[in-house]
Structure formats: structure tokens, C-alpha cells
Design a protein around this motif. Structure first.
Motif, mmCIF file in Angstrom:
data_model
loop_
_atom_site.group_PDB
_atom_site.id
_atom_site.type_symbol
_atom_site.label_atom_id
_atom_site.label_comp_id
_atom_site.label_asym_id
_atom_site.label_seq_id
_atom_site.Cartn_x
_atom_site.Cartn_y
_atom_site.Cartn_z
ATOM 1 N N ASP A 19 0.827 -1.215 0.000
ATOM 2 C CA ASP A 19 0.000 0.000 0.000
ATOM 3 C C ASP A 19 0.859 1.263 0.000
ATOM 4 O OD1 ASP A 19 -2.286 -1.440 -0.106
ATOM 5 O OD2 ASP A 19 -2.800 -1.232 2.027
ATOM 6 N N GLU A 20 1.945 1.227 0.743
ATOM 7 C CA GLU A 20 2.821 2.407 0.777
ATOM 8 C C GLU A 20 3.433 2.673 -0.605
ATOM 9 O OE1 GLU A 20 4.557 2.782 5.289
ATOM 10 O OE2 GLU A 20 5.404 1.194 4.037
ATOM 11 N N ASP A 23 1.031 4.359 -2.857
ATOM 12 C CA ASP A 23 0.368 5.551 -2.316
ATOM 13 C C ASP A 23 0.870 6.823 -3.020
ATOM 14 O OD1 ASP A 23 -1.015 7.311 -0.767
ATOM 15 O OD2 ASP A 23 0.007 6.842 1.117
ATOM 16 N N SER A 24 -0.083 7.639 -3.470
ATOM 17 C CA SER A 24 0.281 8.919 -4.110
ATOM 18 C C SER A 24 0.222 10.086 -3.139
ATOM 19 C CB SER A 24 -0.660 9.213 -5.283
ATOM 20 O OG SER A 24 -0.498 8.255 -6.296
ATOM 21 N N GLY A 25 -0.388 9.888 -1.982
ATOM 22 C CA GLY A 25 -0.543 11.005 -1.051
ATOM 23 C C GLY A 25 -1.582 11.991 -1.564
ATOM 24 N N ARG A 26 -1.598 13.159 -0.952
ATOM 25 C CA ARG A 26 -2.593 14.169 -1.336
ATOM 26 C C ARG A 26 -1.978 15.214 -2.259
ATOM 27 N NH1 ARG A 26 -6.911 15.887 0.860
ATOM 28 N NH2 ARG A 26 -6.101 17.984 1.050
ATOM 29 N N TYR A 27 -2.771 15.649 -3.200
ATOM 30 C CA TYR A 27 -2.322 16.706 -4.109
ATOM 31 C C TYR A 27 -3.162 17.951 -3.887
ATOM 32 C CZ TYR A 27 0.162 13.084 -6.749
ATOM 33 O OH TYR A 27 1.005 12.081 -7.121
ATOM 34 N N GLU A 28 -2.556 19.083 -4.162
ATOM 35 C CA GLU A 28 -3.296 20.342 -4.101
ATOM 36 C C GLU A 28 -4.282 20.410 -5.280
ATOM 37 O OE1 GLU A 28 -2.710 22.146 -1.498
ATOM 38 O OE2 GLU A 28 -4.035 23.834 -1.983
ATOM 39 N N ARG A 49 4.068 16.479 -8.999
ATOM 40 C CA ARG A 49 4.619 15.312 -8.285
ATOM 41 C C ARG A 49 4.068 14.047 -8.922
ATOM 42 N NH1 ARG A 49 2.441 13.042 -3.766
ATOM 43 N NH2 ARG A 49 1.561 15.004 -3.021
ATOM 44 N N SER A 50 4.952 13.132 -9.276
ATOM 45 C CA SER A 50 4.557 11.883 -9.939
ATOM 46 C C SER A 50 3.691 11.035 -9.021
ATOM 47 C CB SER A 50 5.806 11.086 -10.332
ATOM 48 O OG SER A 50 6.530 11.776 -11.321
ATOM 49 N N PRO A 51 2.859 10.167 -9.622
ATOM 50 C CA PRO A 51 1.992 9.311 -8.809
ATOM 51 C C PRO A 51 2.821 8.272 -8.047
ATOM 52 C CG PRO A 51 1.954 8.574 -11.073
ATOM 53 C CD PRO A 51 2.727 9.861 -11.059
ATOM 54 N N ARG A 52 2.279 7.824 -6.928
ATOM 55 C CA ARG A 52 2.858 6.685 -6.201
ATOM 56 C C ARG A 52 4.339 6.867 -5.895
ATOM 57 N NH1 ARG A 52 -1.510 4.821 -9.439
ATOM 58 N NH2 ARG A 52 -0.470 5.357 -11.362
ATOM 59 N N THR A 53 4.702 8.081 -5.495
ATOM 60 C CA THR A 53 6.128 8.301 -5.197
ATOM 61 C C THR A 53 6.384 8.779 -3.770
ATOM 62 O OG1 THR A 53 5.950 10.498 -6.215
ATOM 63 C CG2 THR A 53 6.933 8.753 -7.551
ATOM 64 N N ILE A 54 5.344 9.018 -2.954
ATOM 65 C CA ILE A 54 5.675 9.562 -1.626
ATOM 66 C C ILE A 54 6.506 8.568 -0.814
ATOM 67 C CG2 ILE A 54 3.967 11.417 -1.277
ATOM 68 C CD1 ILE A 54 2.304 9.412 0.283
ATOM 69 N N HIS A 55 6.281 7.272 -0.985
ATOM 70 C CA HIS A 55 7.159 6.286 -0.332
ATOM 71 C C HIS A 55 8.125 5.651 -1.333
ATOM 72 C CE1 HIS A 55 5.017 6.519 3.434
ATOM 73 N NE2 HIS A 55 3.875 6.378 2.795
ATOM 74 N N ARG A 56 7.655 5.495 -2.591
ATOM 75 C CA ARG A 56 8.494 4.794 -3.572
ATOM 76 C C ARG A 56 9.809 5.542 -3.812
ATOM 77 N NH1 ARG A 56 6.702 3.517 -9.731
ATOM 78 N NH2 ARG A 56 5.585 5.472 -9.338
ATOM 79 N N ALA A 57 9.737 6.885 -3.883
ATOM 80 C CA ALA A 57 10.967 7.648 -4.166
ATOM 81 C C ALA A 57 11.986 7.534 -3.022
ATOM 82 C CB ALA A 57 10.623 9.102 -4.478
ATOM 83 N N PRO A 58 11.588 7.773 -1.747
ATOM 84 C CA PRO A 58 12.586 7.585 -0.684
ATOM 85 C C PRO A 58 13.036 6.133 -0.546
ATOM 86 C CG PRO A 58 10.439 8.224 0.246
ATOM 87 C CD PRO A 58 10.347 8.388 -1.234
ATOM 88 N N GLY A 147 5.760 -6.906 -4.293
ATOM 89 C CA GLY A 147 5.079 -6.187 -3.217
ATOM 90 C C GLY A 147 4.843 -4.728 -3.539
ATOM 91 N N GLY A 148 4.513 -4.429 -4.798
ATOM 92 C CA GLY A 148 4.126 -3.073 -5.144
ATOM 93 C C GLY A 148 4.905 -2.439 -6.287
#
Ligand code: FE2
Ligand code: FE2
Length: 367
Positions: A19-20, A23-28, A49-58, A147-148
Motif C-alpha cells: 500500500d505504501e 500511495d500517491s498522497g494528497r495533491y493540491e 509530483r509523480s503518482p505513487r512516489t511519496i514512499h516509492r521515491a525515498p 510487493g508493489g
């Protein structure tokens, strides 16, 4: 609070849930391309901000940092291996200036179809890697493929639920820039026919578990496609954002730019996971082992050799099949063809792919 805590950030987390990673997180604000709601979105400061990167990028940064800490290299595919796009930006500009749009519409449509094929990545079978890799794989990109990571990639390329992905974004960019052009009816059929005609080669590593070999071969192939796509996307950006040629230079250029931003995590997870395999040892079906480096380099070498030698001529043959007919809309087709051909630049693939095993550089058997 001591200053040293801020100066030395903790090593990034290495384990993530599915799920992480999705996850894309929230956008303005959401991304809407040509009236189609697409993935990704904008921050409060207007940045995309690209989709599904709030956890994928770090996560990718943490896995790459771990690879470096362990003293292992991250795979680099030299840019010099990238065959130039045919027709070039100059040739394509000439065509559009003379009202010859068919070859450009075809190429843009092929790009969108190929992006849509990215959905197949979610169907790649992932074997029990902990049984097939000798060294531990916990906390690696490799351990997160099923796993994602594959699913995030598939969604980015082909869209998910009510959100368009790259397939829909390229269609929107094409339709905005070229004012909803007529799409030739045979683009998909010809693409499928060309792919079906590809020769099937023998398994390069029959000693490996077949599911593992297929997965690694697919990842190496997609990595090369993703890296070489940068040249094609640059071509698309330069044409679709050119106010002399495009009906919507800003909107179409921005869409292509967002797509290019989204491609970065694809290249990064693939080269990270393949580098992790490269740094490990694989079990063979006969109870022995083989260095991951031999397998990964062997796969990349074969794919790069084939792509650098054939892609440009394949693309050229394909475009030229319709070129003369497409040029009939120009005032003077013969003169245009001459001018078009005069703009052609020669390209010779480099002798080495950089992934040869020792003693293999430039050998005759490579052709
Ligand atoms: Fe893509
Ligand atoms: Fe991609």
C-alpha cells in the motif's frame, strides 16, 4: 536537540508495504490532460509530483544507498548506446511544415500503445527469490518487486481505475498539439505484426529456474526500453512544444514533461533490483550456483546488442513504408523527399555495450 542529529540523517527505511509503494498522497490539484483526469498532481507551490512516489521515491534512494554502502555498483547503461530517433526532430519538423502529419501521428500513437503495454508488467511471475538467491534479500528493491513495484509501474504506464496513465497522456499530448488528428487504422496491427516477426532466441541461461530467468530477462529488456525512451520523449517534447508546429505548445509540452518525470522511478527500481541481483549469487536447477553478475551482464549485453544494431533500421523501415504515400499531400512530394533524405544523419552503434564478459568485446560472434 543536538545539531549532529540534523547533520546525519538516519539511513532510509528499507521495508515498505504494498500500500505504501502504491500511495500517491494528497495533491493540491489533480493533473487533467486534454480533459482527461490523469495520475499525479500538483503541490501547493505548483510543482508536479509523480503518482505513487511519496514512499516509492525515498525507498529507491534508501535501497540505492544500501547498495553503495555494501560497495556494489549501480548499473549504468551508457547514453552513447541510444540510437537516435527516426525521423529526427529536423526531419519531423520539415514534414509538419509541409503538412505531412501521418508519420508523426503514427509515431506518437505507437508511443502511446507501447506505454499501454506496460500493464503487462503486473503479470510477470515472481519466483520465490529467497530460495533462488544465495544471499539474503530482505530490505532490497528485489524483495519488493511483487510487493508493489511491478504494480506501481503497470499503473503508471496504462492508467488505473478512473485515472489516465502514460498511454492516455501521450494521446492527449498528440491530440492537443496536432488538433485531434485522424489516427491511421493500421498502427496497432503493424506493431503487433512486427513484434510477432521477432526471432525467438534460445534461453541464455537454461541452468536457471525458468521463472527467474524470464523475470530477469523481462526486467533487463524493460530497463533498456525505459532508458532509450528518453530519446524518443525528447523528440516528442521538442516537436509538441514548438509553437511553430504545435496547436498547444505549452499544454502538450507540459504533459510530455510530466511523463518524463514519472519515468525516473521506473529506470531506478529496475536498475536497483538488477544491481542487487548482480551483487549476489543465484542457485541453478542442478544444485550449483552462478554469479548474478554473469546473468545480469549477459542479459543486458544481448539486449543492448540487438537494440543498438536493429532498432534504428526497424524504425526507419517502418516509417519509410508509408513515407512516399504520406508525402503526396505536399505541394512537391519529390522535392520534399529529397530534402528529407538530405537531413538524414548516419549513426553507427558503439562497438562495445559495456556488458561483455572478458574477451568478448567486438567479437564477430556478436553480430
Ligand atoms: Fe511511461
Ligand atoms: Fe516507464
Amino acid at each position: 536537540m543536538s545539531a549532529s542529529i540534523a547533520a546525519e540523517p538516519a539511513p532510509g527505511r528499507l521495508v515498505y508495504t504494498r500500500d505504501e509503494l502504491l500511495d500517491s498522497g494528497r495533491y493540491e490539484a489533480p493533473l487533467v490532460a486534454g480533459g482527461v483526469r490523469c495520475h499525479g498532481g500538483f503541490e501547493a507551490d505548483g510543482r508536479y509530483r509523480s503518482p505513487r512516489t511519496i514512499h516509492r521515491a525515498p525507498a529507491l534512494r534508501a535501497w540505492q544507498a544500501q547498495l553503495a554502502r555494501e560497495g556494489n555498483a549501480l548499473i549504468e547503461v551508457p547514453r552513447a548506446l541510444m540510437p537516435p530517433q527516426y525521423p529526427s526532430v529536423e526531419q519531423s519538423t520539415l514534414l509538419l511544415e509541409h503538412g505531412v502529419r501521418d508519420p508523426i501521428v503514427r509515431t506518437l500513437t505507437i508511443i502511446s500503445i507501447v506505454e499501454g503495454f506496460g500493464a503487462l508488467i503486473r503479470d510477470v511471475k515472481v519466483p520465490d527469490l529467497s530460495a533462488l538467491v544465495v544471499e539474503p534479500i530482505g530490505g532490497t528493491a528485489l524483495a519488493h518487486l511483487a510487493g508493489g513495484l511491478f504494480e506501481a509501474h503497470a499503473r503508471d504506464e496504462s492508467g488505473f481505475k478512473d485515472e489516465g496513465g502514460h498511454k492516455q497522456m501521450w494521446e492527449a499530448a498528440r491530440d492537443l498539439a496536432l488538433d485531434k488528428p485522424k489516427i491511421p487504422g493500421d498502427v496497432l496491427m503493424r506493431l503487433m505484426g512486427r513484434n510477432a516477426g521477432r526471432r525467438r532466441t534460445e534461453r541464455p541461461f537454461p541452468q536457471l529456474d525458468e521463472t527467474l530467468e524470464r523475470m530477469l530477462a523481462m526486467m533487463a529488456q524493460v530497463l533498456v526500453v525505459e532508458i532509450f525512451a528518453a530519446g524518443t520523449f525528447d523528440w516528442g517534447y521538442r516537436l509538441l512544444s514548438n509553437p511553430q508546429l504545435s496547436a498547444a505548445p505549452e499544454a502538450a509540452g507540459a504533459i510530455v514533461d510530466h511523463i518524463r518525470t514519472d519515468e525516473s522511478p521506473h529506470v531506478e527500481y529496475l536498475r536497483t533490483a538488477l544491481s542487487e541481483v548482480r551483487a549476489r549469487t543465484l542457485r541453478t536447477v542442478d544444485g550449483r550456483t552462478i554469479a548474478g553478475r554473469r546473468v545480469v551482464d549477459g542479459l543486458l549485453h544481448g539486449i543492448l546488442l540487438d537494440t543498438t544494431r536493429n532498432r534504428r533500421s526497424d524504425q526507419r523501415d517502418d516509417v519509410r513504408e508509408n513515407l512516399a504515400a504520406a508525402m503526396q499531400v505536399a505541394a512537391n512530394p519529390a522535392a520534399l523527399l529529397q530534402e528529407f533524405d538530405a537531413l538524414e544523419t548516419a549513426w553507427t552503434p558503439p562497438r562495445s555495450t559495456g556488458f561483455e564478459s572478458e574477451g568478448e568485446v567486438g567479437t564477430a560472434s556478436a553480430s
